[in-house]
Design an enzyme around this catalytic site. Structure first.
Site, mmCIF file in Angstrom:
data_model
loop_
_atom_site.group_PDB
_atom_site.id
_atom_site.type_symbol
_atom_site.label_atom_id
_atom_site.label_comp_id
_atom_site.label_asym_id
_atom_site.label_seq_id
_atom_site.Cartn_x
_atom_site.Cartn_y
_atom_site.Cartn_z
ATOM 1 N N LEU A 28 -6.452 6.393 -14.763
ATOM 2 C CA LEU A 28 -6.343 5.012 -14.299
ATOM 3 C C LEU A 28 -6.931 4.898 -12.893
ATOM 4 O O LEU A 28 -6.494 5.597 -11.974
ATOM 5 C CB LEU A 28 -4.875 4.566 -14.289
ATOM 6 C CG LEU A 28 -4.134 4.666 -15.625
ATOM 7 C CD1 LEU A 28 -2.753 4.017 -15.526
ATOM 8 C CD2 LEU A 28 -4.928 4.031 -16.756
ATOM 9 N N ARG A 38 -4.499 -1.527 0.706
ATOM 10 C CA ARG A 38 -3.991 -0.973 1.965
ATOM 11 C C ARG A 38 -4.930 0.041 2.612
ATOM 12 O O ARG A 38 -4.662 0.544 3.696
ATOM 13 C CB ARG A 38 -2.611 -0.343 1.729
ATOM 14 C CG ARG A 38 -1.510 -1.389 1.658
ATOM 15 C CD ARG A 38 -0.165 -0.765 1.846
ATOM 16 N NE ARG A 38 0.318 -0.141 0.627
ATOM 17 C CZ ARG A 38 1.122 0.926 0.608
ATOM 18 N NH1 ARG A 38 1.487 1.494 1.739
ATOM 19 N NH2 ARG A 38 1.523 1.433 -0.536
HETATM 20 C C1 UD1 Z 1 3.450 3.113 -11.406
HETATM 21 C C2 UD1 Z 1 4.591 3.278 -12.387
HETATM 22 C C3 UD1 Z 1 5.832 3.778 -11.644
HETATM 23 C C4 UD1 Z 1 5.513 5.078 -10.925
HETATM 24 C C5 UD1 Z 1 4.311 4.893 -10.025
HETATM 25 C C6 UD1 Z 1 3.877 6.220 -9.459
HETATM 26 C C7 UD1 Z 1 4.276 1.610 -14.088
HETATM 27 C C8 UD1 Z 1 4.681 0.274 -14.577
HETATM 28 N N1 UD1 Z 1 4.862 2.000 -12.972
HETATM 29 O O1 UD1 Z 1 3.824 2.151 -10.438
HETATM 30 O O2 UD1 Z 1 6.885 3.985 -12.554
HETATM 31 O O3 UD1 Z 1 6.622 5.517 -10.186
HETATM 32 O O4 UD1 Z 1 3.198 4.366 -10.762
HETATM 33 O O5 UD1 Z 1 2.933 5.998 -8.467
HETATM 34 O O6 UD1 Z 1 3.486 2.263 -14.715
HETATM 35 N N2 UD1 Z 1 -3.728 0.763 -12.288
HETATM 36 C C9 UD1 Z 1 -4.748 0.283 -13.075
HETATM 37 N N3 UD1 Z 1 -4.652 -0.951 -13.590
HETATM 38 C C10 UD1 Z 1 -3.589 -1.749 -13.372
HETATM 39 C C11 UD1 Z 1 -2.545 -1.263 -12.559
HETATM 40 C C12 UD1 Z 1 -2.633 -0.004 -12.035
HETATM 41 O O7 UD1 Z 1 -5.731 0.977 -13.305
HETATM 42 O O8 UD1 Z 1 -3.583 -2.865 -13.886
HETATM 43 C C13 UD1 Z 1 -3.834 2.104 -11.740
HETATM 44 C C14 UD1 Z 1 -3.903 2.125 -10.223
HETATM 45 O O9 UD1 Z 1 -5.256 2.132 -9.799
HETATM 46 C C15 UD1 Z 1 -3.214 3.415 -9.877
HETATM 47 C C16 UD1 Z 1 -2.207 3.601 -10.997
HETATM 48 O O10 UD1 Z 1 -2.656 2.792 -12.066
HETATM 49 O O11 UD1 Z 1 -4.095 4.514 -9.933
HETATM 50 C C17 UD1 Z 1 -0.796 3.201 -10.592
HETATM 51 O O12 UD1 Z 1 -0.771 1.897 -10.126
HETATM 52 P P1 UD1 Z 1 0.171 1.458 -8.931
HETATM 53 O O13 UD1 Z 1 0.090 -0.022 -8.802
HETATM 54 O O14 UD1 Z 1 -0.072 2.288 -7.764
HETATM 55 O O15 UD1 Z 1 1.590 1.903 -9.454
HETATM 56 P P2 UD1 Z 1 2.782 1.022 -9.920
HETATM 57 O O16 UD1 Z 1 2.353 0.176 -11.088
HETATM 58 O O17 UD1 Z 1 3.366 0.347 -8.761
#
Ligand code: UD1
Ligand code: CA
Length: 456
Positions: A10, A17
Site C-alpha cells: 500500500l 506531514r
Molecule cells: C492503519 C490500520 C491500523 C494500523 C495502522 C498501522 C486500517 C483501517 N487501519 O491505520 O489498524 O494500526 O495502519 O500504521 O487499516 N493507504 C492507501 N490507501 C488508502 C489509505 C491508506 O494506500 O486509502 C496506505 C497508506 O499510504 C499507508 C498505509 O496504507 O502506507 C496505512 O495508512 P495510514 O493512513 O497510515 O494508516 P491508518 O489507516 O491510519
C-alpha cells in the site's frame, strides 16, 4: 507445486506531514526510496506477483521505481486500506496467500515476515501485532478475555476509553488466504468514524466464519515503525544505521563509534578492518583485510584491497584501489580510476579516469586526469595533466620509472617515455625521449645592480 504468494504494497497515501512535493514513499532511507526497501524485502520471499497500490504522485513513483516486474494499481480517491486492497483484488490468484505490506514501513525484517506467513498454516489469517508503550493512532487488537483469541481490530477514532488503553496494536501487516480475501473485500463497509473502508474489518468476518486469526510479533519492535514525518524518517534512519553498524561489529569490523557511520548501500569488509568516525559509504563498497579508513571519508562504489589505508577527508568514487596503498589525507579519487599496489596519493591530489601502476606516487597538490602512469613513477608537487583543450579530452601516458619535477604541466596528448626526468617548472607539449632529462624553462639569470622601484 508450492502455493501461490501474492504481495500487495500500500503506497497511495498522501504523506501530508512530510511537507514535501515528493511522494512519501520516494523519500530516502539509507540513500534508497522507502518503497524500494519494501520491494527488496518483498522480492526475498519470491512471490508470484507484487502489486503496488499508488495514488498521490503515483506516476512519479512508477517512473522512479521503474520496475517492469511490478503490477501497478491506482487507487483514486483513497478511501481507506480496505479500499486500497480492493483495487488490487482483480490481480490476486484464486488460491494461495496474500501478504499486505505498507510502502512507508521500510524496516520490516525478512524473518518477521516468514514467521507471519508460517502463522497462516491451516488456513488461518495472520496479523503482525506489537505491544507498544504508546498505542495512540494505531488500531487496537481486541482479544477474547477467556481464550485470548483475536476478536477484532478497533481503530483509534472508533475506540472507546477502555479499548484505547489496549497496548497491543495492529501493525497493518497481515497475511490472508486469497479465498477469504476474494469473499470478504467486496463486503467491506465504511460506516465508521472516518467513513473509510477499513481492511481491519475483515478480522470480524473471519471470526464470524470461525476462521482462526493468528498473531505474530516482529523480532524487533522498531521493524514496524512507519514514516509519517521527516522527524520519524530521521529516527528510522538512525535505527537502520545503528543496526547495520552493530552487525558489522558482530562480524569483527572495528568501528570506532557505531553511532557515527552511514551506510547507504552495502559495505562488505574483510578481516581486521578499522573504520574511524564520520565515514559515509554509498553504493557497494568492498574493503579487503586490514584496510583502515580514517575519519571523515566518503567512499562510493569502491573496492579497496588488503592493507590499504585511506587517510582523513578523502573522497573516492567508482574506483578500484590495490593492496598496500596510502590515499589522503584530502585526496579526491574520481570515477574510472584504478590504482594498482603500493600507490601513494597525497593531499590535495585529484585523480580522474586514470590508471596508476605499482609503486608510483603523487603526493601533493596535483591533477591527474585521463592518464596512464607506469610503475615507480614519482609525480612532483603541483603537477597538472592538461587533458582538456576546451573541446576534447586527451590522454597522457607516463611510462615506468619517470620522475616529474614539481610544478610541471603535461599538455595532452603527450607521452613521457620510460626513465624520463622532467625538470621542475616545465610545460611539456611534445613526447619525451627515454631515459633523458627534458625541461622547458628559460635559463636563470641575475641582473646585477637592479633596484626595486620605490616611492620618492
Ligand atoms: C492503519 C490500520 C491500523 C494500523 C495502522 C498501522 C486500517 C483501517 N487501519 O491505520 O489498524 O494500526 O495502519 O500504521 O487499516 N493507504 C492507501 N490507501 C488508502 C489509505 C491508506 O494506500 O486509502 C496506505 C497508506 O499510504 C499507508 C498505509 O496504507 O502506507 C496505512 O495508512 P495510514 O493512513 O497510515 O494508516 P491508518 O489507516 O491510519
Ligand atoms: Ca487513515
Amino acid at each position: 507445486m508450492a502455493s501461490k504468494l501474492n504481495i500487495i504494497i500500500l503506497a497511495a497515501g498522501l504523506g501530508k506531514r512530510m511537507h514535501s512535493s515528493l511522494p512519501k514513499v520516494l523519500h530516502t532511507l539509507a540513500g534508497k526510496p522507502l518503497l524500494s526497501h519494501v520491494l527488496d524485502l518483498a522480492k526475498k520471499l519470491s512471490p508470484d506477483q507484487i502489486c503496488v497500490v499508488i495514488g498521490h504522485g503515483g506516476e512519479r513513483v512508477k517512473e522512479i521505481i521503474n520496475d517492469a516486474s511490478l503490477t501497478w494499481v491506482t487507487q483514486a480517491p483513497q478511501l481507506g486500506t480496505g479500499h486500497a486492497v480492493l483495487q488490487a483484488q482483480p490481480y490476486l490468484d484464486q488460491q494461495g496467500l496474500t501478504l499486505i505490506l505498507y510502502g512507508d514501513v521500510p524496516l520490516v525484517g525478512l524473518a518477521s515476515l516468514e514467521q507471519l506467513i508460517q502463522s497462516t498454516q491451516n488456513d488461518a489469517c495472520g496479523i503482525l501485532t506489537a505491544v507498544v508503550d504508546d498505542p495512540t493512532g494505531y488500531g487496537r487488537i481486541i482479544r477474547d478475555q477467556n481464550t485470548g483469541s483475536i476478536k477484532g481490530i478497533v481503530e483509534q477514532k472508533d475506540a472507546d476509553t477502555s479499548q484505547q488503553s489496549i497496548r497491543e496494536i495492529n501493525t497493518g501487516i497481515m497475511a490472508i488466504p486469497n479465498e477469504y480475501l476474494h469473499s470478504w473485500l467486496p463486503k467491506l463497509e465504511n460506516n465508521n468514524a472516518q467513513q473509510e473502508y477499513y481492511l481491519t474489518d475483515i478480522v470480524k468476518m473471519a471470526v464470524d466464519q470461525n476462521v482462526i486469526v493468528a498473531s505474530s510479533q516482529a523480532l524487533h519492535n522498531w521493524e514496524i515503525l512507519g514514516v509519517n514525518s521527516r522527524l520519524q524518517l530521521a529516527e528510522l534512519e538512525r535505527i537502520y544505521q545503528l543496526s547495520y553498524a552493530n552487525k558489522l561489529l558482530e562480524k569483527g569490523v572495528m568501528l570506532f563509534d557505531p553511532s557515527r557511520i552511514d551506510i547507504r548501500g552495502e559495505l562488505r569488509c574483510g578481516a581486521d578492518v578499522e573504520i574511524d568516525v564520520n565515514c559515509i559509504f554509498e553504493g557497494t563498497v568492498i574493503l579487503g583485510d586490514h584496510v583502515k579508513i580514517k575519519a571523515n571519508c566518503i567512499l562510493k562504489d569502491v573496492t579497496v584491497s588488503d592493507k590499504t589505508t585511506i587517510l582523513p577527508f578523502s573522497h573516492i568514487e567508482n574506483a578500484k584501489i590495490g593492496t598496500n596503498c596510502r590515499i589522503g589525507p584530502y585526496s579526491r579519487i574520481r570515477p574510472e580510476t584504478q590504482l594498482i599496489d603500493n600507490v601513494h596519493i597525497g593531499n590535495f591530489v585529484e585523480v580522474k579516469k586514470s590508471r596508476i601502476a605499482s609503486g608510483s606516487k603523487v603526493n601533493h597538490l596535483s591533477y591527474i586526469g585521463d592518464t596512464t602512469i607506469g610503475e615507480n613513477v614519482n609525480i612532483g608537487a603541483g603537477t597538472i595533466t592538461c587533458n582538456y583543450d576546451g573541446a576534447y579530452k586527451h590522454q597522457t601516458i607516463i611510462e615506468d620509472n619517470v620522475f616529474i619535477g614539481s610544478d610541471t604541466q603535461l599538455v595532452a596528448p603527450v607521452k613521457i617515455s620510460v626513465g624520463s626526468t622532467i625538470g621542475a617548472g616545465s610545460t611539456i607539449t611534445k613526447d619525451t625521449p627515454e631515459n633523458e632529462l627534458t625541461l622547458s624553462r628559460s635559463k636563470q639569470i641575475s641582473v646585477s645592480g637592479w633596484k626595486r622601484p620605490s616611492k620618492t
